[in-house]
Design an enzyme around this catalytic site. Structure first.
Site, PDB file in Angstrom:
ATOM      1  N   SER A  23       0.975  -1.199  -0.065  1.00 28.09           N
ATOM      2  CA  SER A  23      -0.093   0.094  -0.020  1.00 28.09           C
ATOM      3  C   SER A  23       0.959   1.478   0.173  1.00 28.09           C
ATOM      4  CB  SER A  23      -0.846  -0.054   1.454  1.00 28.09           C
ATOM      5  OG  SER A  23      -1.848   0.764   1.089  1.00 28.09           O
ATOM      6  N   PRO A  24       0.429   2.270  -0.746  1.00 31.96           N
ATOM      7  CA  PRO A  24       1.277   3.595  -0.612  1.00 31.96           C
ATOM      8  C   PRO A  24       1.318   4.096   0.803  1.00 31.96           C
ATOM      9  CG  PRO A  24      -1.185   3.941  -1.512  1.00 31.96           C
ATOM     10  CD  PRO A  24      -0.873   2.450  -1.318  1.00 31.96           C
ATOM     11  N   CYS A  26       3.234   7.345   3.121  1.00 25.57           N
ATOM     12  CA  CYS A  26       3.826   8.565   3.372  1.00 25.57           C
ATOM     13  C   CYS A  26       5.167   8.324   3.963  1.00 25.57           C
ATOM     14  CB  CYS A  26       3.074   9.713   3.877  1.00 25.57           C
ATOM     15  SG  CYS A  26       1.766  10.240   2.642  1.00 25.57           S
ATOM     16  N   ALA A  58       1.834   8.620  -1.488  1.00 27.11           N
ATOM     17  CA  ALA A  58       1.153   9.615  -1.996  1.00 27.11           C
ATOM     18  C   ALA A  58       1.846  10.985  -2.589  1.00 27.11           C
ATOM     19  CB  ALA A  58      -0.067  10.416  -0.786  1.00 27.11           C
ATOM     20  N   GLN A 101       1.181   6.803  -6.369  1.00 24.75           N
ATOM     21  CA  GLN A 101      -0.140   7.311  -6.013  1.00 24.75           C
ATOM     22  C   GLN A 101      -0.013   8.896  -6.254  1.00 24.75           C
ATOM     23  OE1 GLN A 101      -1.393   7.448  -2.003  1.00 24.75           O
ATOM     24  NE2 GLN A 101      -3.293   6.667  -2.409  1.00 24.75           N
ATOM     25  N   TYR A 183      -8.435  13.813   1.405  1.00 22.53           N
ATOM     26  CA  TYR A 183      -7.776  14.803   0.591  1.00 22.53           C
ATOM     27  C   TYR A 183      -8.517  15.344  -0.489  1.00 22.53           C
ATOM     28  CZ  TYR A 183      -4.128  12.716   3.629  1.00 22.53           C
ATOM     29  OH  TYR A 183      -3.500  12.493   4.782  1.00 22.53           O
ATOM     30  N   LEU A 302      -6.520  -3.294   7.713  1.00 24.29           N
ATOM     31  CA  LEU A 302      -6.392  -4.334   8.751  1.00 24.29           C
ATOM     32  C   LEU A 302      -6.571  -5.872   8.392  1.00 24.29           C
ATOM     33  CD1 LEU A 302      -8.471  -2.156  11.342  1.00 24.29           C
ATOM     34  CD2 LEU A 302      -6.152  -3.004  11.718  1.00 24.29           C
TER      35      LEU A 302
HETATM   36  C1  LIG Z   1       3.155   5.397   7.689  1.00 20.05           C
HETATM   37  C2  LIG Z   1       1.905   5.194   6.715  1.00 20.05           C
HETATM   38  C3  LIG Z   1       1.582   6.204   5.583  1.00 20.05           C
HETATM   39  C4  LIG Z   1       0.533   6.150   4.753  1.00 20.05           C
HETATM   40  N1  LIG Z   1       0.495   6.770   3.783  1.00 20.05           N
HETATM   41  C5  LIG Z   1      -0.718   6.625   2.839  1.00 20.05           C
HETATM   42  C6  LIG Z   1      -0.470   7.088   1.774  1.00 20.05           C
HETATM   43  O1  LIG Z   1       0.539   8.030   1.283  1.00 20.05           O
HETATM   44  N2  LIG Z   1      -1.485   7.160   0.736  1.00 20.05           N
HETATM   45  C7  LIG Z   1      -2.487   6.365   1.250  1.00 20.05           C
HETATM   46  O2  LIG Z   1      -3.513   6.141   0.410  1.00 20.05           O
HETATM   47  N3  LIG Z   1      -2.756   5.622   2.356  1.00 20.05           N
HETATM   48  C8  LIG Z   1      -1.646   5.833   3.323  1.00 20.05           C
HETATM   49  N4  LIG Z   1      -1.497   5.201   4.341  1.00 20.05           N
HETATM   50  C9  LIG Z   1      -2.642   4.306   4.684  1.00 20.05           C
HETATM   51  C10 LIG Z   1      -2.326   2.732   4.143  1.00 20.05           C
HETATM   52  O3  LIG Z   1      -2.031   2.719   2.882  1.00 20.05           O
HETATM   53  C11 LIG Z   1      -3.560   1.625   4.569  1.00 20.05           C
HETATM   54  O4  LIG Z   1      -4.721   2.420   3.852  1.00 20.05           O
HETATM   55  C12 LIG Z   1      -3.988   1.920   5.958  1.00 20.05           C
HETATM   56  O5  LIG Z   1      -2.715   2.011   7.067  1.00 20.05           O
HETATM   57  C13 LIG Z   1      -4.514   0.518   6.340  1.00 20.05           C
HETATM   58  O6  LIG Z   1      -3.898  -0.606   5.958  1.00 20.05           O
HETATM   59  P1  LIG Z   1      -3.329  -1.469   7.009  1.00 20.05           P
HETATM   60  O7  LIG Z   1      -4.131  -1.939   8.262  1.00 20.05           O
HETATM   61  O8  LIG Z   1      -2.630  -2.571   6.271  1.00 20.05           O
HETATM   62  O9  LIG Z   1      -2.049  -0.648   7.729  1.00 20.05           O
HETATM   63  C14 LIG Z   1      -0.522   5.175   5.291  1.00 20.05           C
HETATM   64  C15 LIG Z   1      -0.507   4.179   6.415  1.00 20.05           C
HETATM   65  C16 LIG Z   1       0.705   4.278   7.038  1.00 20.05           C
HETATM   66  C17 LIG Z   1       0.917   3.402   8.152  1.00 20.05           C
END
Ligand SMILES: Cc1cc2nc3c(=O)[nH]c(=O)nc-3n(C[C@H](O)[C@H](O)[C@H](O)COP(=O)(O)O)c2cc1C
Length: 366
Positions: A23-24, A26, A58, A101, A183, A302
């Protein structure tokens, strides 16, 4: 039986070896939008996670579209060169495909990094004016953004196209538009944040207009064989906000303008949003979008265990799984998932000796 998670999928003309996506995320570690050595480390490691697709964080299409001073951007030649360097590094050591992204932070821009509290920047911290569909702040303590004028709409639309072209030159395999998490593009879609009095507000068809204009313009700039996707909102988790039915409407409209896949996320539209933070939190929304539109559907949120991810794909609820925190916690998540599910994954030759068949000691949980 062969693993569904490790079965291939084709998006537009791009073949992906399995259904696992990084996943993207930041990193807040860029220098005026330019990737740094941290990105070499972070993306270089995750390019060897076993995921078939790694999505770069992003990336602000204009300087003021960054969330923080540390966010990645693609608004200058320096940004483009720095990204190209990181992508070349990843390619040298990995066969994973790489997406990016493209984003604009809208009213959530001009903020401190999470580890500095994530609140809006003060004037002394080189804050900047934020823009949004309407002059409604993200929440208490956030400055009201300036309502976007027709000139702003045109400039930001052009910036998405210009950034997509820079991403292509830098060497990406796929482009995604950030239409979630509160956003800019999400804030046009949601009735919570969009109260304009023009053709970009009113019914869902009007609130979708600006994101669809951007998707159409970017689609025209990205070769047909290259997948174009969008991260969209399955639920605003707030009274009067976007619902799963709206996600279906938007996904169908994106498909109609040539978008190849969506990633279903949720939340983030305001400080009042109250997401339900349970395992598989967005799977029901993804299932609905996939069933009702037929667009290739990724889901995030999750999902952390290999068998959990396998079940989502095997039962047909989604076509791909994106993982964020599980990948940071374990940058070889895909290798271990392969072992749990009896599948194969490509390792770089330097790490081949860690393959379970060569190392009897390797056992992992599911
Ligand atoms: C450190 C960090 C940075 C994130 N940056 C972005 C981002 O740049 N773009 C985005 O769409 N979601 C971003 N997210 C959200 C994740 O891509 C993801 O949708 C969210 O953490 C839920 O997934 P997970 O349960 O696998 O962590 C970020 C999450 C984390 C933990």
């Amino acid at each position: 039986m062969a693993s569904a998670l490790f079965s291939p999928i084709r998006l537009a003309g791009l073949d992906l070896a399995n259904r696992i996506v990084v996943s993207p995320m930041c990193q807040y570690s860029a220098d005026d939008g330019s990737a740094t050595d941290w990105h070499l480390t972070h993306l270089g490691a995750l390019a060897n996670s076993g995921a078939s697709l790694l999505v770069v964080e992003a990336t602000g299409v204009e300087r003021r579209g960054r969330i923080t001073h540390g966010c990645l951007g693609l608004y200058s030649d320096d940004n483009e060169a720095a990204l190209a360097r990181v992508l070349a590094h990843c390619r040298r050591y990995s066969g994973a495909k790489i997406g990016i992204q493209l984003a604009h932070a809208g009213r959530k821009a001009s903020a401190r990094r999470p580890w500095e509290g994530g609140q809006p920047l003060a004037a002394a911290e080189d804050s900047w004016e934020t823009i949004a569909p309407s002059a409604i702040p993200f929440g208490p303590g956030w400055p009201p953004p300036r309502e976007m004028s027709p000139d702003d709409l045109e400039r930001v639309r052009d910036a998405f196209v210009a950034a997509a072209k820079r991403a292509l030159r830098a060497g990406v395999d796929a482009v995604e538009l950030h239409c979630a998490h509160g956003y800019l593009l999400h804030s046009f879609l949601s009735p919570i944040s969009n109260k304009r009095k023009d053709a970009y507000c009113g019914a869902m068809s009007a609130r979708m207009r600006y994101p669809l204009e951007i998707a159409t313009a970017v689609r025209a700039a990205v070769p047909k064989r290259m997948p174009l996707g969008a991260r969209i909102t399955g639920n605003d988790w707030q009274e009067g906000g976007l619902t799963p039915a709206d996600a279906v409407t938007f996904a169908q409209a994106l498909k109609d303008v040539g978008v190849n896949f969506v990633c279903i996320s949720s939340g983030g539209i305001s400080t009042d949003a109250r997401p339900s933070l349970v395992a598989n939190m967005n799977v029901e929304f993804a299932k609905k979008v996939k069933k009702e539109t037929g667009i290739a559907t990724r889901v995030v949120g999750l999902i952390a265990r290999p068998k959990q991810a396998e079940t989502i794909i095997a039962e047909g609820h989604a076509d791909m799984i994106a993982l964020a925190r599980a990948m940071l916690d374990n940058p070889h998540w895909g290798w271990q998932a392969a072992q749990v599910l009896g599948a194969e994954v490509v390792r770089p030759k330097q790490y081949e000796r860690a393959a379970p068949s060569l190392w009897a000691g390797a056992t992992y949980g599911d």
